[in-house]
Design an enzyme around this catalytic site. Structure first.
Site, mmCIF file in Angstrom:
data_model
loop_
_atom_site.group_PDB
_atom_site.id
_atom_site.type_symbol
_atom_site.label_atom_id
_atom_site.label_comp_id
_atom_site.label_asym_id
_atom_site.label_seq_id
_atom_site.Cartn_x
_atom_site.Cartn_y
_atom_site.Cartn_z
ATOM 1 N N ARG A 1 1.714 -4.006 1.228
ATOM 2 C CA ARG A 1 1.379 -2.610 0.915
ATOM 3 C C ARG A 1 2.564 -1.771 0.423
ATOM 4 O O ARG A 1 2.420 -1.045 -0.555
ATOM 5 C CB ARG A 1 0.696 -1.922 2.106
ATOM 6 C CG ARG A 1 -0.656 -2.555 2.478
ATOM 7 C CD ARG A 1 -1.452 -1.710 3.459
ATOM 8 N NE ARG A 1 -1.964 -0.524 2.822
ATOM 9 C CZ ARG A 1 -1.483 0.691 2.951
ATOM 10 N NH1 ARG A 1 -0.482 0.920 3.764
ATOM 11 N NH2 ARG A 1 -1.992 1.682 2.288
ATOM 12 N N CYS B 1 13.054 -12.577 -2.835
ATOM 13 C CA CYS B 1 13.921 -12.262 -3.968
ATOM 14 C C CYS B 1 13.258 -11.312 -4.952
ATOM 15 O O CYS B 1 12.930 -11.680 -6.089
ATOM 16 C CB CYS B 1 14.333 -13.549 -4.667
ATOM 17 S SG CYS B 1 15.080 -14.682 -3.497
#
Ligand SMILES: *Cc1c(COP(=O)(O)O)cnc(C)c1O
Length: 419
Positions: free
Chosen positions: A314, A345
């Site tokens: 979210r 990453c």
């Protein structure tokens, strides 16, 4: 934070269970749900309706864990599903097929057939093409299907654009101007489709009543036009969308929302259906995560935690704000501003910026109000196994989903062709 999550002295509890103990036993990252919070929200909805004829169909996509579904199934609740996968989950959790509503713009042949075979309650039809497909399949099986038309009332839900669904340029529903003629067509030419209701769902995380009221007026106008045309219905389905407080929002209370719906719809004589997702489960769940590293640069302090955007999307997807707290309050460390970031990453892998916290390596943190659209949106990005999920009830702890194993992540892959 829900009253079911609270500090006793310097330790955070879920009901009567210490979250430090949960982290110790089941590891991190780990979702923790409070059964009492879930049941309490369910009762808030049902008691708000009182004697008014209604059905609450939990929107499964908010959190499809079988334990959560089973809690609502035990309350004799209905379910709103958007895929064949969700259908199987509801059946596995002993949900009643007759109380299932099937929503969604892209229902596939096999999904429709399975839903017909198990005898779900209603298909919420989102297009003329879907209506024709349903009719053909029903005719082949010589079985009448009960349907509702999902209407797009062209209303601005005033929420995040990714979760607004009731505007004319969204893919959802049938344009309000076309509904009456389509209903007439169903009655005249599609004998295997029985129209029993109309439905709408204008968006998620709505923090005001007024968009719901505008949608209601649109629905009432359609009901009255249908009546004039001699078409009567059994129910009106107002969808979900009631918002919750993540930071400083002040959404309508469940009682206010339900009373507002009832006051406008009570005289219609129709059964009222709602499909709440978020409002039932959001604040009933938290995510436990451990601080792996504290990293200070000349510009910033970072707390790097072991949960990532694959576990909780979210913040990255909607720029959503969640409260972050320590499971054990540190009295002896001073507060600093931290960006709480995950190991993935991507720079979007950040749960909160500039949070003032007293923390150190090894501490367990809790990300609040992630019971809705948390675990169910998680992925295996970066080859990360999905988190464990735990349910607490009073002083008891139940593991309701084991942490995935790395082996299971590539078990379906086949390299035999490579040699
Ligand atoms: C997502 C959805 C819901 C639930 O929305 P919430 O905001 O979680 O209450 C209800 N109905 C439909 C059709 C949906 O797509």
């Amino acid at each position: 934070m829900s009253p079911y999550f609270f500090y006793k002295k310097d330790l955070l509890f879920a009901e009567e269970v210490s979250l430090a103990e949960v982290a110790e036993r089941y590891g991190t990252p780990c979702y923790v749900y409070s059964r009492s919070a879930l049941e309490n929200h369910w009762h808030a909805f049902t008691s708000a309706f009182g004697k008014v004829r209604h059905r609450i169909c939990y929107a499964v996509k908010a959190n499809a864990n079988l334990a959560i579904l089973q809690i609502f199934a035990k309350k004799k609740g209905g379910f709103d599903i958007v895929s064949g996968g969700e259908l199987e989950r509801v059946l596995a959790a002993k949900g009643e097929a007759k109380k299932i509503i099937f929503s969604g713009v892209g229902k596939q042949h096999a999904e429709i057939i399975r839903a017909m075979d198990v005898g779900i309650g209603c298909f919420n039809v989102e297009s003329e093409a879907e209506l024709e497909r349903l009719h053909t399949l029903a005719m082949q099986r010589k079985k009448v299907v009960e349907i509702a038309l999902r209407i797009n009332p062209n209303i601005d839900a005033r929420t995040h654009p990714y979760i607004a669904t009731g505007l004319s340029d969204n893919k959802f529903g049938i344009d309000a101007s076309e509904v009456v003629s389509l209903c007439k067509r169903i009655q005249a030419t599609l004998p295997y489709c029985k129209l029993i209701g109309i439905a709408c769902h204008i968006g998620s995380q709505l923090t005001e009543l007024s968009p719901f009221m505008e949608a209601l007026d649109c629905m009432l106008a359609i009901i009255s036009m249908l009546k004039t045309a001699g078409i009567s219905l059994q129910h009106v389905d107002m969808g979900g969308g009631l918002g919750v407080c993540y930071q400083n929002e002040t959404p309508p209370k469940i009682t206010e929302y339900v009373s507002a719906l009832c006051s406008k719809l009570q005289n219609s004589g129709l059964e009222i259906i709602i499909e709440p997702g978020r409002a039932l489960v959001a604040d009933a769940g938290v995510l436990l995560t451990r601080v792996e590293y504290v990293k200070s640069t000349p510009h910033k302090n970072f707390a790097i935690v072991d949960a990532g955007m694959n576990d909780l999307l979210r913040p990255a997807l909607y720029d959503a704000w969640h409260s972050i707290k320590a499971v054990k309050i540190n009295q002896d460390i001073s507060e600093k501003n931290y960006d709480i970031v995950g190991p993935v990453c991507e720079s979007a892998d950040c749960f909160g910026r500039n949070r003032s916290m007293a923390l150190k390596e090894g501490d367990v943190l809790v990300i609040d109000s992630v019971g809705a659209y948390g675990a169910c949106m998680s992925s295996n990005y970066n080859a990360r196994p999905r988190a464990a999920e735990v349910m607490v009830y009073q002083d008891k702890i139940f593991l309701v989903r084991k942490r995935e194993t790395v082996q299971s992540l590539f078990a379906e892959e086949d390299v035999s062709v490579i040699g």
